[in-house]
Enzyme design. Structure first.
Site, short mmCIF file in Angstrom:
data_model
loop_
_atom_site.label_atom_id
_atom_site.label_comp_id
_atom_site.label_asym_id
_atom_site.label_seq_id
_atom_site.Cartn_x
_atom_site.Cartn_y
_atom_site.Cartn_z
N HIS A 1 21.46 42.96 40.41
CA HIS A 1 20.85 42.39 39.20
C HIS A 1 21.73 41.35 38.51
CE1 HIS A 1 17.92 46.00 38.44
NE2 HIS A 1 17.85 45.54 39.68
N CYS B 1 42.70 48.59 36.22
CA CYS B 1 43.68 48.98 35.20
C CYS B 1 43.39 50.43 34.84
CB CYS B 1 43.66 48.03 34.00
SG CYS B 1 42.14 47.99 33.03
N GLY B 2 43.90 50.90 33.72
CA GLY B 2 43.70 52.31 33.39
C GLY B 2 42.23 52.64 33.19
N THR B 3 41.58 51.84 32.37
CA THR B 3 40.16 52.07 32.07
C THR B 3 39.23 51.07 32.75
OG1 THR B 3 40.34 50.60 30.19
CG2 THR B 3 40.71 52.97 29.77
N ASP C 1 47.14 46.35 37.07
CA ASP C 1 48.36 46.54 36.28
C ASP C 1 49.02 47.84 36.76
OD1 ASP C 1 46.93 48.62 35.14
OD2 ASP C 1 47.08 47.89 33.08
N HIS C 2 50.05 48.28 36.03
CA HIS C 2 50.80 49.47 36.46
C HIS C 2 49.91 50.71 36.55
CE1 HIS C 2 50.85 48.88 32.14
NE2 HIS C 2 50.92 50.19 32.00
N ARG D 1 13.67 37.38 38.98
CA ARG D 1 13.70 37.45 37.51
C ARG D 1 15.13 37.49 36.96
NH1 ARG D 1 13.08 42.48 39.51
NH2 ARG D 1 14.08 44.25 38.48
N HIS D 2 16.06 37.94 37.79
CA HIS D 2 17.44 38.04 37.31
C HIS D 2 18.10 36.67 37.15
CE1 HIS D 2 16.99 42.28 37.83
NE2 HIS D 2 16.68 42.12 39.10
N ILE E 1 38.65 48.39 31.30
CA ILE E 1 38.11 47.66 30.14
C ILE E 1 38.88 46.36 29.91
CG2 ILE E 1 37.72 47.73 27.65
CD1 ILE E 1 37.26 50.80 27.97
N GLY E 2 40.19 46.46 29.82
CA GLY E 2 40.98 45.26 29.56
C GLY E 2 40.79 44.23 30.66
N MET E 3 40.79 44.68 31.90
CA MET E 3 40.59 43.76 33.03
C MET E 3 39.24 43.08 32.93
SD MET E 3 43.08 43.43 35.15
CE MET E 3 44.40 44.16 36.13
C1 RB5 Z 1 47.77 50.34 30.11
O1 RB5 Z 1 48.37 51.42 29.48
C2 RB5 Z 1 46.30 50.29 29.75
O2 RB5 Z 1 46.12 49.87 28.44
C3 RB5 Z 1 45.58 49.37 30.70
O3 RB5 Z 1 45.76 49.82 32.00
C4 RB5 Z 1 44.07 49.26 30.54
O4 RB5 Z 1 43.47 50.51 30.51
C5 RB5 Z 1 43.60 48.37 29.48
O5 RB5 Z 1 42.40 48.16 29.28
#
Ligand code: RB5
Length: 155
Positions: A105, A72-74, A15-16, A139-140, A76-78
């Site tokens: 693993h 992405c930023g974190t 993402d951006h 085992r995995h 996490i979302g991806m």
């Molecule tokens: C975008 O601001 C941010 O929410 C996205 O990049 C990501 O970190 C989501 O998990």
């Protein structure tokens, strides 16, 4: 892997927030001989990360690419979006150790990185290690078979 072996194709998307790191990783992958399928985004204008996660996952599921990389930023979302696909095992990783274990693993086929969490050098190290590490099986394999609830043995 020797230099004469074909390197696996890699689908990549961001993402951006992940765009600058994605661009650096795509360039590095191409420089070491991987075919890179870049699903965007192509700039820093605000976009929605699931759109890119799904495009990359579809390329991995169809066999167009052996591995996927999502930024992405974190991360996490991806990773949440990618793991909605039953045949995707997406690992959110912050360093080379996580990348190695995700392959060895978990047989991860998609790597998620957070551009706000992991700098370009550690991210590139993680990606190189991810691509260079084989799944250990053994085992995995039993544990991977239990990942999808519908495939759990009946009790
Ligand atoms: C975008 O601001 C941010 O929410 C996205 O990049 C990501 O970190 C989501 O998990």
């Amino acid at each position: 892997m020797t230099d004469t072996e074909t390197k696996p194709a890699v689908a990549i998307g961001a993402d951006h927030a992940g765009f600058p790191l994605k661009a650096a990783l795509a360039e590095a992958l191409a420089a070491i001989g991987h075919a890179v399928l870049d699903f965007g985004t192509d700039g820093t204008a605000s976009v929605d990360y699931p759109d890119f996660a799904h495009a990359v996952c579809r390329a991995v599921i169809s066999g167009q690419a052996r591995f996927g990389v999502l930024v992405c930023g974190t991360g996490i979302g991806m990773s949440i979006a990618a793991n909605r696909h039953p045949h995707i095992r997406c690992a959110l990783v912050h360093d080379a150790t996580g990348a190695r274990l995700a392959r060895a693993h978990n047989d991860a086929n998609v790597l998620a990185l957070g551009a706000r969490m992991t700098g370009p050098e550690p991210a590139l190290d993680a990606l190189r290690v991810f691509l260079a590490t084989s799944y250990e099986g053994g085992r995995h394999a039993r544990r991977l078979a239990k990942l999808t609830p519908a495939l759990e043995p009946a009790r």
